[in-house]
Design a protein around this motif. Sequence first.
Motif, mmCIF file in Angstrom:
data_model
loop_
_atom_site.group_PDB
_atom_site.id
_atom_site.type_symbol
_atom_site.label_atom_id
_atom_site.label_comp_id
_atom_site.label_asym_id
_atom_site.label_seq_id
_atom_site.Cartn_x
_atom_site.Cartn_y
_atom_site.Cartn_z
ATOM 1 N N TRP A 198 62.246 -7.024 -4.414
ATOM 2 C CA TRP A 198 61.695 -6.503 -3.168
ATOM 3 C C TRP A 198 62.312 -7.239 -1.983
ATOM 4 N N THR B 271 69.796 0.701 4.018
ATOM 5 C CA THR B 271 69.529 0.654 2.575
ATOM 6 C C THR B 271 68.117 0.176 2.293
ATOM 7 N N ARG C 140 65.612 2.924 3.012
ATOM 8 C CA ARG C 140 65.613 3.942 1.958
ATOM 9 C C ARG C 140 64.840 3.452 0.735
ATOM 10 N N SER C 141 65.058 2.188 0.362
ATOM 11 C CA SER C 141 64.381 1.644 -0.820
ATOM 12 C C SER C 141 62.878 1.547 -0.605
ATOM 13 N N THR D 150 61.639 5.125 -1.246
ATOM 14 C CA THR D 150 61.775 5.605 -2.622
ATOM 15 C C THR D 150 62.015 4.421 -3.540
ATOM 16 N N ASN D 151 61.069 4.125 -4.442
ATOM 17 C CA ASN D 151 61.214 3.002 -5.368
ATOM 18 C C ASN D 151 60.509 3.350 -6.678
ATOM 19 N N ASP D 152 60.752 2.542 -7.697
ATOM 20 C CA ASP D 152 60.244 2.831 -9.041
ATOM 21 C C ASP D 152 58.718 2.836 -9.125
#
Length: 430
Positions: A229, A270, A273-274, A277-279
């Motif tokens: 993170w 970047t 964006r993460s 949208t992340n796991d």
Amino acid sequence: MGCWICCLCSRVADSLMLLLVLALSCNPSTAATPSPSAPHIKPSYSFGRTFLGLDKCNACIGTSICKKFFKEEIRFDTWLSSHLKLPPSYLLSYSGNYTDDAKSWRLVDITRLTSKYRHDRADKYICTSLLKTKTCSLEHALRRTHRFQKWLRAKRLTPDLVQGLSSPMLRCPSQRLLDRIVRRYAEVPDAGSIYMDHLTDRDKLRLLYTLSVNSHPILLQIFPNVEGWPFPRYLGSCGRLVVSASTRPLRDFYDAAPEVAADLALQLLTVLRSMGTNDLNYFFYFTHVDAGTFGVFSNGHLFIRDASTLGIIDKEEGSQLIDSQQEYKDIFSCLTVDCQSAFVSCDSIREKHSLVMVCQELLPKLLKGKFRQPVQEKIDSFLQHCANSLDDDQGVNEAVAKLAELLKPLRSCDSRFAYRYPDCKYSDKY
């Protein structure tokens, strides 16, 4: 005759001196006595409980790193001077040094959740609002509140226990997010449980107080750097001070070389964006950004330096509170903000909200006048398109994608960017 007398006196003196030396060598206690010298005075690093905020506990963040302060294993930069004075208490943040072995030191940031002035004003507000006095025991006053009494009886941290708190992180809470807070709360021994059985009354008050004032340290704990993170590492708290890995604020790089500015701008895009949208299916959004929101490590890697304005929406579970329920407010809702401020509707948060703010506030200052024409003109055009497209998701995405493609070849691959060097030499990714 006179010469003979002088020689005799000299021999007698030598003999007496020899006898004295022999006598001293035969007395162990006398021989072991060192010559007197000035006493060695160890420099004293005097911490007042007021400076650390320990006098306010348990209306504080925690005490997990206090030993480091008192053992002088955390030092402010001013301690390296001959005066060894503590810095002014009114500052919001300090640069410090941290060690585990007293030999190697690394830089850390030591910060307050809010300014000392706002802390003092909030403390006074607690006393005057709850006990009608100018001064009081903050812990005693807060323990009597209806909200904290509910916390004491609760086995699990549920949305109704945090409703109305001003932290953006808790405006649209899910049960999954609240369970993560309890399970990863670093100021208590790790129990790995979603239930609050391992939290004492003191622990519950500290957690509630932290969430009420500033959720920044909680975010660093529940989304740790070691798991990828984009936050600095949380090292611990003492009173009302938080210690984390050191980063330089983005404002320090506004005058950086073009290749550095291009690299940081790409990293910034970047990161955003993460966060969208992340796991784990959490959507992070900013309610405000400024030059101190992001920071850069010594290896050139960009991170979120100040997470206090980050909100979270759970895309997997959704919000467990409807907006009308968030209108509930009490003393914990008003510790750092105006009690009359309105909450932002969870349904009104758009995924491109943070990108637009960054295009408006940060990227123009970072990239302004850095490149030759016509490249600079194209960069300015994309930024303007992004900044003015809040109601046009596709427009924001297109502008950001074009900006990223334009910036990629403007970066360089050298040791200044240690976080990706020498990998960038052998990868098309960079």
